[in-house]
Design an enzyme around this catalytic site. Structure first.
Site, mmCIF file in Angstrom:
data_model
loop_
_atom_site.group_PDB
_atom_site.id
_atom_site.type_symbol
_atom_site.label_atom_id
_atom_site.label_comp_id
_atom_site.label_asym_id
_atom_site.label_seq_id
_atom_site.Cartn_x
_atom_site.Cartn_y
_atom_site.Cartn_z
ATOM 1 N N ASN A 9 36.534 48.184 20.719
ATOM 2 C CA ASN A 9 35.162 48.670 20.914
ATOM 3 C C ASN A 9 35.282 49.978 21.681
ATOM 4 O O ASN A 9 35.516 49.968 22.888
ATOM 5 C CB ASN A 9 34.337 47.641 21.697
ATOM 6 C CG ASN A 9 32.951 48.169 22.029
ATOM 7 O OD1 ASN A 9 32.508 49.170 21.460
ATOM 8 N ND2 ASN A 9 32.264 47.504 22.948
ATOM 9 N N TRP A 10 35.129 51.059 20.954
ATOM 10 C CA TRP A 10 35.328 52.375 21.589
ATOM 11 C C TRP A 10 34.201 52.770 22.516
ATOM 12 O O TRP A 10 34.305 53.728 23.257
ATOM 13 C CB TRP A 10 35.463 53.449 20.507
ATOM 14 C CG TRP A 10 36.775 53.439 19.795
ATOM 15 C CD1 TRP A 10 37.887 52.694 20.094
ATOM 16 C CD2 TRP A 10 37.123 54.243 18.659
ATOM 17 N NE1 TRP A 10 38.901 52.981 19.210
ATOM 18 C CE2 TRP A 10 38.459 53.924 18.323
ATOM 19 C CE3 TRP A 10 36.449 55.182 17.892
ATOM 20 C CZ2 TRP A 10 39.126 54.528 17.252
ATOM 21 C CZ3 TRP A 10 37.105 55.779 16.831
ATOM 22 C CH2 TRP A 10 38.435 55.461 16.515
ATOM 23 N N LYS A 11 33.077 52.085 22.432
ATOM 24 C CA LYS A 11 31.898 52.457 23.223
ATOM 25 C C LYS A 11 31.559 53.928 22.921
ATOM 26 O O LYS A 11 31.742 54.363 21.788
ATOM 27 C CB LYS A 11 32.134 52.153 24.708
ATOM 28 C CG LYS A 11 32.621 50.704 24.877
ATOM 29 C CD LYS A 11 32.675 50.194 26.262
ATOM 30 C CE LYS A 11 33.155 48.741 26.250
ATOM 31 N NZ LYS A 11 33.193 48.128 27.551
ATOM 32 N N HIS A 95 26.248 43.057 23.071
ATOM 33 C CA HIS A 95 27.240 43.408 24.099
ATOM 34 C C HIS A 95 26.524 43.478 25.455
ATOM 35 O O HIS A 95 25.367 43.876 25.535
ATOM 36 C CB HIS A 95 27.890 44.756 23.761
ATOM 37 C CG HIS A 95 29.063 45.056 24.638
ATOM 38 N ND1 HIS A 95 28.916 45.537 25.922
ATOM 39 C CD2 HIS A 95 30.392 44.895 24.433
ATOM 40 C CE1 HIS A 95 30.117 45.674 26.468
ATOM 41 N NE2 HIS A 95 31.032 45.295 25.587
ATOM 42 N N GLU A 97 26.659 45.506 27.788
ATOM 43 C CA GLU A 97 26.127 46.830 28.138
ATOM 44 C C GLU A 97 24.789 47.064 27.436
ATOM 45 O O GLU A 97 23.896 47.705 27.985
ATOM 46 C CB GLU A 97 27.161 47.918 27.786
ATOM 47 C CG GLU A 97 28.322 47.885 28.773
ATOM 48 C CD GLU A 97 29.654 48.375 28.227
ATOM 49 O OE1 GLU A 97 29.672 49.039 27.172
ATOM 50 O OE2 GLU A 97 30.686 48.083 28.869
ATOM 51 N N GLU A 167 32.853 37.540 26.984
ATOM 52 C CA GLU A 167 33.230 38.636 27.880
ATOM 53 C C GLU A 167 32.569 38.444 29.241
ATOM 54 O O GLU A 167 31.390 38.783 29.415
ATOM 55 C CB GLU A 167 32.755 39.975 27.302
ATOM 56 C CG GLU A 167 33.336 40.300 25.950
ATOM 57 C CD GLU A 167 33.311 41.800 25.683
ATOM 58 O OE1 GLU A 167 34.372 42.330 25.359
ATOM 59 O OE2 GLU A 167 32.262 42.435 25.840
ATOM 60 N N GLY A 173 35.991 46.488 31.934
ATOM 61 C CA GLY A 173 36.266 47.839 32.422
ATOM 62 C C GLY A 173 36.640 47.889 33.893
ATOM 63 O O GLY A 173 36.642 48.957 34.499
ATOM 64 N N SER A 213 39.089 43.761 30.131
ATOM 65 C CA SER A 213 40.361 44.292 30.637
ATOM 66 C C SER A 213 41.586 43.717 29.915
ATOM 67 O O SER A 213 42.625 43.463 30.536
ATOM 68 C CB SER A 213 40.466 44.087 32.153
ATOM 69 O OG SER A 213 39.399 44.758 32.805
ATOM 70 N N GLY A 234 38.006 47.147 24.997
ATOM 71 C CA GLY A 234 37.405 48.457 25.223
ATOM 72 C C GLY A 234 38.471 49.512 25.484
ATOM 73 O O GLY A 234 39.092 50.044 24.563
ATOM 74 N N GLY A 235 38.727 49.784 26.761
ATOM 75 C CA GLY A 235 39.610 50.883 27.167
ATOM 76 C C GLY A 235 40.947 50.940 26.438
ATOM 77 O O GLY A 235 41.369 52.006 25.963
HETATM 78 O O1 LIG Z 1 33.770 45.355 24.251
HETATM 79 C C1 LIG Z 1 34.731 45.410 25.029
HETATM 80 C C2 LIG Z 1 34.595 44.981 26.385
HETATM 81 O O2 LIG Z 1 33.440 45.448 26.981
HETATM 82 C C3 LIG Z 1 35.824 45.080 27.223
HETATM 83 O O3 LIG Z 1 36.061 46.385 27.712
HETATM 84 P P1 LIG Z 1 37.425 46.651 28.507
HETATM 85 O O4 LIG Z 1 38.536 46.185 27.621
HETATM 86 O O5 LIG Z 1 37.447 48.143 28.719
HETATM 87 O O6 LIG Z 1 37.347 45.852 29.767
#
Ligand SMILES: O=C[C@H](O)COP(=O)(O)O
Length: 254
Positions: A9-11, A95, A97, A167, A173, A213, A234-235
């Protein structure tokens, strides 16, 4: 046996050029007929080009959200009909967010799940508790509410195709990942809730990802767990090498 699913998930990251080049970079390295479903969820602007670039490979593309209506006066929104028209196979729904910053509710999540099935999109439905909820022992009641309301009205056949991403919000994050044991316990709770809502067979078919994470160094621990069938990342999904390591770990551990 559930097929593992690793989704990035690149956001709100990357440019169009970077997005296409990422797909060009990884597509030959994810072998056709791979043992894991590999998905990259990107900003909507890039989806068509990424989908074109991934053609003929086992890399699939997904949206990060969508509206539940097919069209109308919803300035700035993304239509499920338009995603389906571009043959985008996956969409993340609910999600944390989106729930926290963009007024996503369990009711809109439910409408979006129905809209996804109306357009043959595979929904990745997110759920998870805040740190405060965890510390006051509310994790089960929070995920129960999200799953019960999110899945309302879905048939058994539809429910079995939903990918649930558990999650915990405090792990997103932050670098503070849940232990594999704790994550597995909550994913097992989600499976039990699904077996109560439907039946054991349906609950056993649902793929449940852990997210929060996840990185190449810790994914093996999650993938080894009974109730964890993949990761929403994500990251660590932003760099091709790290993402490929995650996909490889997803194929090895089952
Ligand atoms: O969609 C992915 C999640 O929000 C996890 O993000 P993260 O891997 O950066 O903690």
């Amino acid at each position: 046996m559930r097929k593992p699913i690793i989704a990035g998930n690149w956001k709100m990251n990357k440019t169009h050029e970077e997005a296409v080049s990422f797909i060009e970079d990884i597509k030959e390295k994810v072998p056709a007929g791979s043992k894991v479903d590999t998905v990259v969820c990107a900003p909507a602007l890039f989806l068509k080009s990424m989908n074109d670039a991934s053609e003929g490979s086992d890399v699939a593309v997904g949206a990060q959200t969508m509206h539940f209506e097919d069209n109308g006066a919803f300035t700035g929104e993304i239509s499920p009909e338009a995603l389906a028209d571009l043959s985008i196979p996956y969409v993340i729904i609910g999600h944390s967010e989106r729930r926290e910053m963009f007024n996503e509710t369990d009711d809109s999540v439910n409408k979006k799940l129905h809209a996804a099935f109306n357009h043959k999109l595979v929904p990745i439905m997110c759920c998870g508790e805040t740190l405060e909820e965890r510390e006051s022992d509310k994790t089960e009641s929070v995920v129960r509410g999200q799953v019960e309301k999110g899945f309302a009205g879905l048939s058994k056949e539809q429910a079995a195709q939903v990918v649930v991403a558990y999650e915990p919000i405090w792990a997103i994050g932050t670098g503070k990942s849940s232990t594999a044991k704790d994550a597995n316990e909550t994913c097992g709770t989600i499976r039990r809730i699904l077996s109560e809502l439907y039946d054991q067979e349906t609950a056993e078919a649902v793929r449940i990802q852990y997210g929060g994470s996840v990185k190449p160094e810790n994914i093996g621990g999650y993938m080894a767990m009974e109730h964890i069938d993949g990761a929403l990342v994500g990251g660590a999904s932003l760099k091709p090498d790290a993402f490929l390591q995650l996909v490889e770990a997803g194929s090895n551990e089952q």
